[in-house]
Design an enzyme around this catalytic site. Sequence first.
Site, PDB file in Angstrom:
ATOM      1  CE1 TYR A 277      71.082  50.372  93.006  1.00  0.00           C
ATOM      2  CE2 TYR A 277      71.920  48.745  92.253  1.00  0.00           C
ATOM      3  CZ  TYR A 277      72.051  49.860  92.822  1.00  0.00           C
ATOM      4  OH  TYR A 277      73.204  50.140  93.440  1.00  0.00           O
ATOM      5  CG  ASP A 278      70.185  44.344  88.827  1.00  0.00           C
ATOM      6  OD1 ASP A 278      70.558  45.090  89.619  1.00  0.00           O
ATOM      7  OD2 ASP A 278      69.569  43.342  88.977  1.00  0.00           O
TER       8      ASP A 278
ATOM      9  CB  CYS B 182      79.407   4.843 113.906  1.00  0.00           C
ATOM     10  SG  CYS B 182      77.731   5.595 114.094  1.00  0.00           S
TER      11      CYS B 182
ATOM     12  CD  GLU C 191      74.695  57.449 120.619  1.00  0.00           C
ATOM     13  OE1 GLU C 191      75.371  56.724 119.739  1.00  0.00           O
ATOM     14  OE2 GLU C 191      74.352  58.708 120.476  1.00  0.00           O
TER      15      GLU C 191
HETATM   16  S1  IVH Z   1      81.045  57.003 120.623  1.00  0.00           S
HETATM   17  C1  IVH Z   1      83.417  59.725 122.320  1.00  0.00           C
HETATM   18  N1  IVH Z   1      78.867  55.649 120.072  1.00  0.00           N
HETATM   19  O1  IVH Z   1      82.811  51.686 121.353  1.00  0.00           O
HETATM   20  C2  IVH Z   1      83.282  58.899 120.977  1.00  0.00           C
HETATM   21  N2  IVH Z   1      81.245  54.597 120.152  1.00  0.00           N
HETATM   22  O2  IVH Z   1      84.509  51.631 123.810  1.00  0.00           O
HETATM   23  C3  IVH Z   1      83.761  57.686 121.003  1.00  0.00           C
HETATM   24  N3  IVH Z   1      80.938  52.160 119.738  1.00  0.00           N
HETATM   25  O3  IVH Z   1      85.894  53.148 119.897  1.00  0.00           O
HETATM   26  C4  IVH Z   1      82.720  56.475 120.568  1.00  0.00           C
HETATM   27  N4  IVH Z   1      78.894  52.250 119.139  1.00  0.00           N
HETATM   28  O4  IVH Z   1      84.090  51.519 118.363  1.00  0.00           O
HETATM   29  C5  IVH Z   1      80.475  55.706 120.156  1.00  0.00           C
HETATM   30  N5  IVH Z   1      77.068  54.463 119.489  1.00  0.00           N
HETATM   31  C6  IVH Z   1      78.218  54.517 119.770  1.00  0.00           C
HETATM   32  C7  IVH Z   1      79.112  53.452 119.608  1.00  0.00           C
HETATM   33  C8  IVH Z   1      80.359  53.353 119.930  1.00  0.00           C
HETATM   34  C9  IVH Z   1      79.857  51.397 119.404  1.00  0.00           C
HETATM   35  C10 IVH Z   1      82.487  51.684 119.960  1.00  0.00           C
HETATM   36  C11 IVH Z   1      83.456  52.254 119.345  1.00  0.00           C
HETATM   37  C12 IVH Z   1      84.348  53.105 120.374  1.00  0.00           C
HETATM   38  C13 IVH Z   1      84.218  51.935 121.399  1.00  0.00           C
HETATM   39  C14 IVH Z   1      84.280  52.473 122.749  1.00  0.00           C
END
Ligand code: IVH
Length: 696
Positions: A45-46, A415, A122
Amino acid sequence: MTTAPPPIDDVAALQARAEALRSQLNYHNYRYYVLDDPEIADGQYDALMQELRAIEADHPELQSPDSPTQRVGAGPSAQFAVVPHRVPMLSLANAFSPEALRSWYERIVRLTGRDIRGFTVEPKIDGLAITLRYESGKLTVGATRGDGSNGEDITPNLRTVRTVPLALHDAPPRLLEVRGEVYLSRAAFQKINDERMEEGQPLFANPRNCAAGSVRQLDPRISARRPLDVFIYALGEANGWRPRTQWEMLEGFARWGFRTNPENQRCDTIDEVLAACARWESRREALAYDIDGVVVKVDDLDLQAELGAIGREPRWAIAYKFPPMQATTRLLDIGINVGRTGSLNPFAILEPVKVSGVTVRLASLHNDEDVRRKDIRIGDTVLVQRAGEVIPQVVGPILTKRPPDATPYALPTACPVCASPVVKPEGEAMARCTGGFERCVAQRWELLKHFVSRGAMDVESVGEKLADTLMRHGLVRDVSDLYDPERVNKEALVRLERMAEKSAQNVLDNLELSKARPLSRVLFALGIRYVGAQTAELLARAFGTMDRLRSAEAADVEAVEGIGKKIAESLYAYFRVPANLRVVDRLAGFGVSMVEPSTQATGPLAGLTIVVTGRLPSYARTQVEARITDLGGTVGDSVTKKTSYLVAGEEAGSKLAKAVKLGTPVLDEVGLEALIREREGDPDAAHQAAGPQAAA
Ligand code: IVH
């Protein structure tokens, strides 16, 4: 996906080569950083990167902003420009309990009159929301969320984030804007803070602040040095692309080279969603980064459109927030731990409080400077936080709850363990006990633990527990006693609690084994301030033996590549303390090896043993000796039949006489240089070194 370079004779060919290299490098970046599954070795890679750098340096007109060479970060910009978001960046409504999450679900069922199934779950990364715009597959703009309508243009900084693709693959839409979160892992955050602590800079409170601070640097070179990462989770714009579900959208992102969170999951029913949320709540610390909750989204995008948003908050998604890992409690007292090198580390003694399920009684206060900067006082109500680290931390005082009689904290002047005076050198964050290990039991104890530990002398079967027992029973006072047969022997060991004859023998055998550790380990094990494992190796390689190191001037030590003034002075001071010398002498006397076996059998002087004597015209003797070891030679202490050369300066005495007697070739400084050049393969040097001449 590696192709050999074509013969390059014109600019068109060069341009094609540069493009091929860029696409290869972007591909391998993706394999390495996003998929965590590299296809080629780092060295390969380098080599590709170097070739591209060379082409771009010779032909600046061939440079391109999506080139992987641009990740190093361009020069600073004056201020961030405003980026209007064509599609607003939404935020999320919160649910603080399982019940609230269920009510959200019931509300959307009522609104649509349908039984809703299919959600994505998520992890909610606690970082900074960003948007990335790609035109014809090339990154053109990267911006912060700002107020949702306008963000800041941080394109140069985001280009330095290795998981932000500079160019997409697999035919993405001509115009594509995606949203995601930039963040720092806890480990990276910890490392940055450790370094800042060493340098006496203010610490970041948590990974989020650290990531935000890193990405909003006016100088992208600073962002480039912070190991930021990104996960992509939402769509801004995409012409011509219409996924049917959130899940399909995430799959599309991954296909084009974006990093999506492998922990994202799909659930069918709200009960499954609730179970997944509960699971994350108890497992949040299993992740390498901080999450403050879980984002639940309705999977079907048509249904999302139907549900719409109220203001900035979509109805089709919700953030299930975990209870904060913070709590407030009273600071009962400030205790002090004395570290191995005498550093005084204050810690908080708290009224016990539950922080996300764990009872906290003690918390870290970092150092005295931090206590003073935050003005934390005994009696204060303080905010305590668990951020994944083992030891919880005191974030700061709640000033409105301060008792009227609380006084600023003052570090003890003596101390708390050995009553020796405490000093705080100018410009250092740490105050220190001046007792050293001879007077301060705490330092002695920490040093012993360190001495036997893995990276140090690595005495197997002597762990923290036994080290403690040995000290409590007075068998071991300082580390050299470990090898003293009068003190640590079979009879004494079997008298200790839970020590059978066999384990006693085992301890003795392992101690014996550890005597053969190379000088670098011994040096590190001694716990000299600023001499970490790596520094110890540099020193051992340069000086070869303990004797040469301890008689070296600070300037000779500083002359070693990679060794700074601070280390050199610390080392010099260490060898001026009689108690330290006594330990080193005793270790040597008991047979602990004080030499570094020549690891480099390579180098022009490999295989030669050279003795240096007398005063040389332009170098200190130790410098010449360091040069010999650097070049693979071995430095001898006295002239013997095995000596290959004697380098003699002015006033060379008995060693010169001995060399003459044994017929050992004698060189002066010039002769030595000629020998080096000859062995490096310089034919002109041969005649100069051929006839070693006796020094005047
Ligand atoms: S969706 C509808 N998905 O949480 C779209 N946000 O409190 C809005 N965040 O501003 C965001 N993980 O900074 C979404 N899987 C995720 C997320 C996520 C972290 C944060 C993001 C957002 C805030 C909202």
